[in-house]
Design a protein around this motif. Structure first.
Motif, short mmCIF file in Angstrom:
data_model
loop_
_atom_site.label_atom_id
_atom_site.label_comp_id
_atom_site.label_asym_id
_atom_site.label_seq_id
_atom_site.Cartn_x
_atom_site.Cartn_y
_atom_site.Cartn_z
N ASN A 149 0.82 -1.22 0.00
CA ASN A 149 0.00 0.00 0.00
C ASN A 149 0.86 1.27 0.00
OD1 ASN A 149 -2.20 -1.70 0.09
ND2 ASN A 149 -2.49 -1.50 2.30
N TRP A 150 2.03 1.19 -0.57
CA TRP A 150 2.93 2.33 -0.66
C TRP A 150 2.32 3.50 -1.40
CZ3 TRP A 150 3.60 3.52 -5.71
CH2 TRP A 150 3.40 2.49 -6.65
N TRP A 151 1.31 3.23 -2.23
CA TRP A 151 0.70 4.25 -3.07
C TRP A 151 -0.01 5.34 -2.27
CZ3 TRP A 151 -4.29 3.50 -1.57
CH2 TRP A 151 -4.65 2.20 -1.18
N TYR A 152 -0.32 5.08 -1.02
CA TYR A 152 -1.00 6.10 -0.22
C TYR A 152 -0.20 7.41 -0.18
CZ TYR A 152 -4.97 3.61 1.91
OH TYR A 152 -6.17 2.98 2.14
N SER A 153 1.10 7.30 -0.08
CA SER A 153 1.92 8.49 0.13
C SER A 153 2.63 8.95 -1.15
CB SER A 153 2.96 8.24 1.21
OG SER A 153 3.78 7.13 0.89
N TRP A 199 -1.00 6.36 -9.16
CA TRP A 199 -1.34 5.24 -8.28
C TRP A 199 -2.18 5.71 -7.10
CZ3 TRP A 199 0.41 -0.07 -7.74
CH2 TRP A 199 1.11 -0.56 -8.85
N ASN A 200 -1.79 6.81 -6.51
CA ASN A 200 -2.53 7.36 -5.39
C ASN A 200 -3.98 7.60 -5.78
OD1 ASN A 200 -3.61 10.03 -4.11
ND2 ASN A 200 -2.05 9.37 -2.66
N GLN A 201 -4.19 8.21 -6.93
CA GLN A 201 -5.54 8.58 -7.35
C GLN A 201 -6.40 7.37 -7.67
OE1 GLN A 201 -3.64 11.07 -10.45
NE2 GLN A 201 -4.91 12.74 -9.68
N VAL A 202 -5.83 6.42 -8.40
CA VAL A 202 -6.61 5.24 -8.81
C VAL A 202 -6.95 4.37 -7.62
CG1 VAL A 202 -6.57 3.14 -10.21
CG2 VAL A 202 -5.59 5.26 -11.12
N CYS A 203 -5.96 4.09 -6.79
CA CYS A 203 -6.19 3.18 -5.67
C CYS A 203 -7.10 3.79 -4.62
CB CYS A 203 -4.86 2.76 -5.05
SG CYS A 203 -3.77 1.87 -6.19
N ILE A 204 -6.89 5.07 -4.29
CA ILE A 204 -7.75 5.71 -3.29
C ILE A 204 -9.17 5.86 -3.82
CG2 ILE A 204 -8.18 7.91 -2.12
CD1 ILE A 204 -5.22 8.09 -1.53
N ALA A 205 -9.32 6.14 -5.11
CA ALA A 205 -10.67 6.22 -5.67
C ALA A 205 -11.38 4.88 -5.56
CB ALA A 205 -10.61 6.66 -7.13
N GLY A 206 -10.70 3.80 -5.91
CA GLY A 206 -11.32 2.48 -5.81
C GLY A 206 -11.71 2.14 -4.40
N MET A 207 -10.80 2.41 -3.45
CA MET A 207 -11.11 2.14 -2.04
C MET A 207 -12.30 2.97 -1.56
SD MET A 207 -8.98 -0.20 -1.05
CE MET A 207 -9.39 -0.77 -2.71
N THR A 208 -12.35 4.23 -1.96
CA THR A 208 -13.42 5.11 -1.50
C THR A 208 -14.76 4.70 -2.07
OG1 THR A 208 -11.84 6.94 -1.32
CG2 THR A 208 -14.17 7.51 -1.40
N TYR A 266 -9.76 9.02 -12.56
CA TYR A 266 -10.06 8.43 -11.25
C TYR A 266 -10.20 9.50 -10.17
CZ TYR A 266 -10.29 3.47 -12.10
OH TYR A 266 -10.72 2.22 -12.49
N GLN A 267 -9.43 10.58 -10.28
CA GLN A 267 -9.58 11.67 -9.32
C GLN A 267 -10.97 12.28 -9.40
OE1 GLN A 267 -7.04 12.73 -7.02
NE2 GLN A 267 -8.87 13.64 -6.14
N VAL A 268 -11.45 12.49 -10.62
CA VAL A 268 -12.78 13.04 -10.81
C VAL A 268 -13.85 12.06 -10.33
CG1 VAL A 268 -14.45 13.66 -12.61
CG2 VAL A 268 -12.17 14.66 -12.63
#
Length: 628
Positions: A175-179, A184-193, A244-246
């Motif tokens: 989960n290094w993408w969080y920081s 990666w941050n945008q795609v993974c956080i969007a999916g999780m949210t 993904y951010q949008v």
């Protein structure tokens, strides 16, 4: 258990309950029950929207007989499977809500149950999880009331067990993408949210923890847009990360009534103009960094147009939409295309930009764009960049450019090579150190870009080229790039200037000092045109059009043309039809070298130009701290 009771407290989540205002009913992600009713009403007034909805329905029907997806990795990625899941599940779910045809609902349900039964969604490459979770979250939410209770429970549990729980802890190595400040941050956080918002009434504590993570860490993914919207990873990854951010922001708004102010992050709303500005009249983009030059539909741009009230940013989207509507192959489109219909405003009245034709923006990879017109498909378009190869997905392309004229792309950027074709051959693609494997890839190093090379050496990875002068004044638009850091240890000073001259001519002027006598400097112009050389003149022809290029200085310089194919090393992809027009020039005893090249579209050959040799650094006053 009632939602209000479940969401009343959130143990361990802090004082603020981020789910307090969650809409209790489904659908609540990007759309509500009224969304499809509104679309049915709008299509009666909009022939284009009606055609779009019919086309998506036809595409959905054509997909109904597709075999179920399989848990099959390509190299280390399940990503292509996850992306196809997004495509299928969103399209079928959308078509069902629009038509009421149970075939769409049943097929979406079957596919969700199918991927829910996968052993995992490949958390070792978490983009795969992010996209798969997005697919199931939207399908689950949009079809919620029509899924069988058993299917609903199975899909919900898969979202929890294979999506949310693997991505819950930012301290876990996968989960290094969080920081990280990239896509990666945008795609993974969007999916999780999206997953958290979809199942929140059943797992409020888990959902709250995911939302806390999203609000805490998503600002990292928004940093690349600073200060004014240029995306350092290039248009291709702008499309990926920004879409993904949008999706994330719109899901927060639709489900919670707030995006926590994330859309107000520096440069984010300004990025609405970026795809428009980097697209030439040919419909091709300036494909620096990893990407491809073909422009395409960008559903996220329709969200931006509504958000910032600038419909002209959709100018090139009209031709891409027409291309999709005319396509019979089923291969043209975007996996988020249904969201375009949801986000679209008026599809009948398209606005031609009245904004300035010249554009400069700063950032990690600063850009300058000059064009002769917004409305002329045969107009001039010159886009150039500074920046650094050390940027995410970066190439050794500082000082490089693309050039359109007469409806043709003359100077090209070759774009990326498919990652798996390199990784499967043992190339250390993500080792971007100075001697790293990334720079053995021809399309990524400076030997394949429209820039300078000294003594056959690579650019300095950590060097960053800045735009030090810019004028968009219509009398003599120009820009100067300081390439000195990119050539550290190879020359004392290297600057490159671009100036738009009268009658459609373009001057490219390079000034180098601190070279060793007899150092070899290569000037390069990568093209898909046919090239004929006559000493220091070259004529390029393509699609019945012509471009004249003259090497004005040094007077004894001559052009050569070489193949655009890479070394035959077993991993570099060929570049069929590509040539590189080069000039190989020796440094004199003084160590100073000036190169002047003139571009002129048209059939008429250039006479030997007599250009005033004005140093680039005196072309205009230095830039202000921030250009308006």
């Amino acid at each position: 258990m009632l939602l209000v009771l479940l969401l009343g407290v959130c143990p361990g989540c802090g004082e603020e309950n981020l789910l307090m205002n969650l809409k209790p009913q489904h659908p609540r992600l990007l759309a509500t029950n009224s969304t499809w009713q509104e679309l049915q009403a709008k299509r009666k007034q909009s022939p284009t929207l009606d055609q779009l909805l019919q086309k998506m329905e036809g595409d959905g029907r054509a997909l109904l007989t597709a075999p179920p997806l399989e848990h099959k990795l390509i190299g280390r990625r399940l990503l292509s499977v996850s992306r196809e899941a997004v495509h299928r599940i969103i399209l079928w779910s959308f078509d069902y809500r629009l038509t009421g045809d149970l075939k769409f609902k049943d097929r979406a349900e079957q596919e969700m149950l199918n991927v829910a039964a996968f052993p995992d969604w490949n958390p070792n490459h978490f983009l795969d999880v992010g996209e798969m979770t997005t697919a199931l979250a939207l399908g689950y939410d949009w079809l919620y009331s029509d899924l069988t209770p058993a299917s609903r429970a199975t899909i919900r549990q898969a979202i929890i067990d294979k999506g949310l729980r693997p991505g819950l802890d930012p301290e876990v190595s996968t989960n290094w993408w969080y920081s990280r400040d990239n896509n990666w941050n945008q795609v993974c956080i969007a999916g999780m949210t999206l997953g958290a918002l979809a199942v929140a009434e059943d797992e409020p504590t888990l959902a709250e923890q995911i939302l806390v993570n999203a609000r805490t860490y998503n600002p990292h993914g928004l940093k690349p847009y600073e200060p004014d919207g240029v995306y350092p990873e290039g248009p291709g990854y702008w499309s990926y990360g920004t879409t993904y951010q949008v999706v994330l922001l719109d899901a927060l708004e639709s489900a919670l009534g707030t995006d926590w102010g994330l859309s107000q992050s520096p440069g984010f709303l300004e990025t609405a103009e970026y795809p428009l500005e980097v697209t030439g009249p040919t419909g091709l983009v300036f494909d620096y960094s990893d990407g491809a030059e073909a422009g395409h539909l960008e559903p996220a741009l329709f969200w931006f147009a509504r958000k910032v009230q600038k419909p002209d940013i959709l100018y090139f989207q009209r031709q891409f939409l027409n291309h999709y509507l005319a396509d019979k192959s089923g291969k043209v489109g975007d996996r988020f295309l249904p969201l375009l219909a949801i986000w679209a405003g008026d599809l009948e009245n398209w606005t031609t930009p009245t904004r300035p034709v010249n554009w400069f923006r700063e950032g990690i990879n600063p850009l300058v764009v000059f064009r002769s017109s917004w409305s002329d498909p045969d107009g001039l378009f010159l886009a150039l960049k500074g920046g650094s190869a050390s940027a995410s997905h970066g190439h050794m392309d500082a000082g490089s450019f693309v050039f359109d004229a007469e409806g043709v792309r003359w100077a090209k950027d070759l774009g990326m090579q498919d990652y798996e074709t390199l990784e499967s051959k043992g190339v250390e693609l993500w080792n971007g150190s100075q001697d790293g494997g990334r720079w053995t890839v021809f399309r990524l190093n400076n030997f394949s870009h429209n820039t300078l090379t000294i003594n056959g050496q690579l650019h300095q990875v950590k060097g960053r080229a800045e735009i030090i002068r810019y004028s968009g004044d219509s009398s003599a638009p120009h820009a100067v790039v300081d390439l000195t850091p990119v050539f550290a240890g190879q020359a004392d000073k290297v600057v490159r200037g671009f100036k738009m001259l009268p009658h459609g001519q373009v001057l490219i002027q390079d000034e180098l000092s601190g070279l060793k006598p007899n150092d070899l400097v290569r000037w390069a112009f990568v093209t898909g045109a046919d090239v004929a050389i006559d000493g220091h003149h070259a004529t390029l022809t393509q699609k019945g059009k012509a471009l004249q290029i003259a090497l004005a200085v040094p007077a004894d310089g001559k052009f050569e043309v070489i193949s655009g194919n890479p070394p035959d090393d077993g991993f570099n992809a060929p570049n069929p039809g590509i040539s590189i027009l080069t000039a190989n020039l020796r440094a004199p005893a003084s160590g100073k070298l000036v190169i002047q090249v003139l571009l002129q579209p048209g059939e008429v050959a250039l006479a030997d130009p007599a250009l005033a040799l004005t140093p680039c650094e005196s072309w205009s006053a230095p830039l202000p701290t921030k250009t308006p």
